[in-house]
Design an enzyme around this catalytic site. Structure first.
Site, PDB file in Angstrom:
ATOM      1  N   ASP A  11       0.827  -1.208   0.000  1.00 48.34           N
ATOM      2  CA  ASP A  11       0.000   0.000   0.000  1.00 48.34           C
ATOM      3  C   ASP A  11       0.863   1.262   0.000  1.00 48.34           C
ATOM      4  O   ASP A  11       0.776   2.092   0.902  1.00 48.34           O
ATOM      5  CB  ASP A  11      -0.936  -0.022   1.214  1.00 48.34           C
TER       6      ASP A  11
ATOM      7  N   TYR B  89      -5.380  -3.505  12.970  1.00 48.50           N
ATOM      8  CA  TYR B  89      -6.141  -2.278  12.730  1.00 48.50           C
ATOM      9  C   TYR B  89      -7.590  -2.478  13.171  1.00 48.50           C
ATOM     10  O   TYR B  89      -8.522  -2.400  12.376  1.00 48.50           O
ATOM     11  CB  TYR B  89      -6.061  -1.895  11.245  1.00 48.50           C
TER      12      TYR B  89
ATOM     13  N   GLU C 288       2.331  -1.950  14.070  1.00 46.34           N
ATOM     14  CA  GLU C 288       1.497  -0.985  13.348  1.00 46.34           C
ATOM     15  C   GLU C 288       0.132  -0.908  14.000  1.00 46.34           C
ATOM     16  O   GLU C 288      -0.420  -1.940  14.418  1.00 46.34           O
ATOM     17  CB  GLU C 288       1.304  -1.384  11.866  1.00 46.34           C
TER      18      GLU C 288
END
Length: 625
Positions: free
Chosen positions: A180, A477, A513
């Site tokens: 990405d 996420y 992340e």
């Protein structure tokens, strides 16, 4: 591979600036080879553009075809050479290219001198014979670069050919990737010429240890050009005082009362660097030869236990960022002003660490990390390894070579504390077990002094590579890519994630992340996705769990991302990825202030020398100490 530094025996000539440029728009992208554009000045074979180096070529011009171009592009530069370089046969002249993405072929005066696969690591060629046969006052450097990605490149990609001529022109194709960020291409880092004597210091390897208050600096020096030489080694402190010295190509220096290299905000004098001065003298048929090289050295140790990451024997907690080499116009092109701005923002933020997501960063970035005490997880370009073909022996052999090049380049940086061999691979696929077992073992053979990891987003039960890492690095996420909009589930899901991973592997964990996409200036209360309030609220939910688990086995948190960055176009991306806590222009969103407050509080809690925060807070910290 030593970074080119000037010394009494070495010179360097920068080749940054405007280069002649042409993209090969022919159907097969091979017109440049068929017509041998490298044999004569590029302007003689057709129209050229001015192209700044370093930069990506994609965003500099107004031609939309160039922005999305896939195939061969051609660069050329005429370099004027100092007379002594061309007439002194005792001088070795080397062409060094900091980064050419992705595959590069290099000619000098029409003669092939080098090829290199991989877009993020340096390569070089000895061109002495070419520039000293004449002698010449200048040389013409031609570099052809192909940015095409295949299942066996790093990163991998595929070319999709569209054959329905009712929808697409004949021969139409697009480059597909499984990562990405935008696949910027070109000469991204400095290109230069440098010299050494013909007998020269080729490489230095330094490892450090500590015995009570004595620093131990072990060194190994490699020499090329002669087997008859003497080596002298001196270690100088920051005041220029000699604190240890030795002779020979291998040895250990002892430094009583050593100043250790500490991370930013962990000590009142972080990032202490000594200078290792290496002097070579050799007798050759042409007479005596001398070479000199100075290497910055930080004395520090790194260790991993079942629940802790230790630097100099003290628990270290990563509170930092993931980044990209990405900015307006220049793309991935190296820029000193941008780099210094980013480091000023990191220090303002109270960040003590970064991951080079998802490829090796410029050598100058690593040097600033050493200088400022920013701890680095050094990552290979192994991002988007999701196809079975990308686990083939061809892919593995290339990945092994990339790790060799990365370790060779960055092995002496004290800021580098861990290698990451990949990001978010499909590690649930059966071939992943052998692939990562082999890759991680090879990396540890190359450098036994550092732990090795890869960054996963797979399920803890299904991940076949996780058994081989030293530290579990997990990307998640929650309430963004699933359960979107429902921040109330974050704490339960994140706590479960940590507990399951630790129960399975009994290894320290980094939240490598986490984040949410935010368009600067969008506000909504109660928070809605893409608003600044939603980004802040999501981070706060993560922090509640991180504050619990860091008392146990969680050893770090790295926000995704430091700044907004460009991606391929898609309905899910509005002019790139907006998960940055800073905009692409390096202006703070609301989450930057939230994270700044958190990071400085963490620094206060983990400080082993209380005066460190006090001494470093005047310009940066939001708190009074």
């Amino acid at each position: 591979m030593l970074y080119p530094r000037e010394s009494p025996s070495r010179e360097r000539k920068e080749l940054d600036g405007l280069w002649s440029f042409r993209a090969d728009f022919s159907d097969n992208r091979r017109q440049g080879f068929e017509q041998q554009w490298y044999r004569t000045p590029l302007r003689e074979s057709g129209p050229i553009l001015d192209m700044p180096v370093p930069s990506s070529f994609n965003d500099v011009g107004q031609d939309g075809r160039l922005r999305s171009f896939v195939g061969w592009v051609w660069y050329e530069r005429e370099a004027t050479l100092p007379q002594r370089w061309t007439q002194d046969l005792g001088t070795r002249v080397v062409l060094r290219i900091g980064s050419a993405h992705y595959y590069a072929i290099v000619w000098v005066n029409g003669v092939h001198v080098a090829e290199h696969e991989g877009g993020h690591l340096p390569f070089e060629a000895d061109i002495s014979k070419l520039v000293q046969s004449g002698p010449l006052s200048s040389c013409r450097i031609t570099i052809a670069i192909n940015n095409t990605l295949t299942p066996h490149t790093l990163p991998p990609g595929t070319i999709l050919y569209q054959t329905d001529t009712s929808k697409y022109p004949k021969g139409y194709f697009v480059q597909n990737t499984h990562f990405d960020f935008f696949n910027y291409a070109g000469l991204h880092r400095p290109v230069l010429l440098y010299t050494t004597p013909t007998t020269y210091i080729d490489d230095i390897t330094v490892t450090t240890d500590v015995d009570q208050d004595t620093g131990l600096v072990s060194y190994q020096i490699f020499v090329q050009g002669s087997e008859h030489f003497q080596l002298e080694v001196r270690l100088l402190d920051e005041e220029g005082k000699v604190v240890a010295q030795g002779t020979g190509g291998r040895g250990q220096l002892q430094v009583p009362g050593a100043h250790l290299w500490w991370p930013y905000l962990m000590h009142e004098h972080p990032a202490y660097l000594y200078s290792l001065e290496v002097s070579l003298t050799a007798q050759t048929a042409a007479g005596p030869v001398s070479d000199f090289y100075t290497l910055p050295v930080g004395i520090r140790t790194v260790a991993v236990t079942e629940k802790q990451f230790l630097i100099n024997g003290k628990p270290f907690y990563f509170h930092g960022v993931n980044k990209h080499e990405d900015a307006d116009i220049r793309g991935k092109g190296f820029d000193w002003a941008l780099l210094v701005k980013d480091f000023n923002l990191l220090r303002w933020l109270g960040a003590n660490s970064l991951r080079t997501s998802h490829y090796p960063y410029a050598e100058e970035t690593m040097q600033l990390c050493d200088r400022y005490g920013i701890v680095v997880i050094d990552e290979s370009p192994g991002v988007g390894i999701v196809l079975v073909q990308s686990y083939s022996n061809v892919s593995l052999q290339h990945h092994l070579v990339v790790m060799e090049e990365l370790v060779r380049r960055d092995k002496n940086h004290p800021a580098v504390v861990m290698w990451s061999v990949a990001n978010e691979p499909a590690s649930v696929l059966k071939p992943a077990a052998y692939y990562f077992k082999t890759l991680i073992a090879h990396t540890k053979d190359l450098d036994p002094s550092r732990p090795v990891t890869f960054v996963t987003n797979s399920n803890y039960e299904a991940d076949l590579g996780a058994p081989y890492v030293d530290v579990i690095c997990v990307n998640s996420y929650y309430s963004w890519y699933h359960d979107y909009g429902h921040m109330e589930v974050i704490q339960l899901q994140l706590a479960t994630q940590f507990e399951m991973w630790y129960r399975t592997y009994q290894k320290p964990i980094i939240q490598s992340e986490y984040g949410a996409e935010t368009i600067a200036g969008f506000h909504q209360d109660p928070p809605l996705m893409f608003s600044e309030e939603y980004q802040k609220g999501l981070l706060e939910q993560y922090h509640l769990v991180l504050d619990q688990k860091r008392k146990e086995y969680v050893v770090g948190e790295l926000i995704w991302n430091f700044a907004d960055f460009m991606t391929d176009q898609s309905p899910q991306r509005a002019m790139g990825n907006k998960k940055g806590i800073f905009t692409r222009q390096r202006q703070p969103k609301g989450a930057a202030f939230l994270l700044r407050e958190r990071y400085w509080k963490l620094a206060n809690e983990t400080m082993y020398h209380r005066s460190a925060v006090k001494s470093q807070c005047v310009a940066n910290s939001p708190f009074t100490v």
